[in-house]
Design an enzyme around this catalytic site. Sequence first.
Site, PDB file in Angstrom:
ATOM      1  N   ARG A  17       0.833  -1.207   0.000  1.00 47.86           N
ATOM      2  CA  ARG A  17       0.000   0.000   0.000  1.00 47.86           C
ATOM      3  C   ARG A  17       0.867   1.256   0.000  1.00 47.86           C
ATOM      4  NH1 ARG A  17      -4.877  -1.881   0.006  1.00 47.86           N
ATOM      5  NH2 ARG A  17      -5.337  -3.771   1.194  1.00 47.86           N
ATOM      6  N   ILE A  70       2.041   4.818   1.013  1.00 50.71           N
ATOM      7  CA  ILE A  70       2.039   5.440   2.334  1.00 50.71           C
ATOM      8  C   ILE A  70       1.118   6.672   2.376  1.00 50.71           C
ATOM      9  CG2 ILE A  70       3.964   7.065   2.048  1.00 50.71           C
ATOM     10  CD1 ILE A  70       5.090   5.924   4.706  1.00 50.71           C
ATOM     11  N   HIS A 114       7.670   1.536 -10.351  1.00 49.15           N
ATOM     12  CA  HIS A 114       6.493   1.057  -9.622  1.00 49.15           C
ATOM     13  C   HIS A 114       5.252   1.405 -10.425  1.00 49.15           C
ATOM     14  CE1 HIS A 114       7.831   4.999  -8.223  1.00 49.15           C
ATOM     15  NE2 HIS A 114       6.560   5.337  -8.138  1.00 49.15           N
TER      16      HIS A 114
END
Length: 115
Positions: free
Chosen positions: A30, A32, A99
């Site tokens: 997840r 932040i 990512h």
Amino acid sequence: MENSCLFCRIVAGEIPATVVHRTATTVAFRDIDPKAPTHVLVIPVAHHANVIELAADPAAAADVLATAAKVAELEGLADGFRVIFNTGEHGGQEVFHVHAHVVGGVPLGPMLARP
Ligand code: 5GP
Ligand code: ZN
């Protein structure tokens, strides 16, 4: 593993993260600072700085996309979602370990605010 890389350190377990799915070659955790009810980052275990470098490793690229699809399923995003690779300065990339942002859980509105 690059010691100075935040996301390599998350892969190594040196920095805590809320992992939602893991494979031999990818980790999904997840964000932040979530921008939507679901905001999960999918990374390759192998360090690649950005999506251009990832594209040069087709197996890793396919694994990242497969994990993004799995996250969408696990998070119940059947109504739709976005997969975003911010790249470089104009793309607003802040962490230089590639990512995929998987975001969803509400209607996400227009794709982009006009710059
Ligand atoms: P970028 O701007 O590079 O596409 O996205 C980087 C993302 O990483 C941001 O959405 C930011 O909130 C997230 N992030 C930065 N540091 C950490 C961290 O230590 N842990 C987690 N889980 N996410 C982080
Ligand atoms: Zn890294």
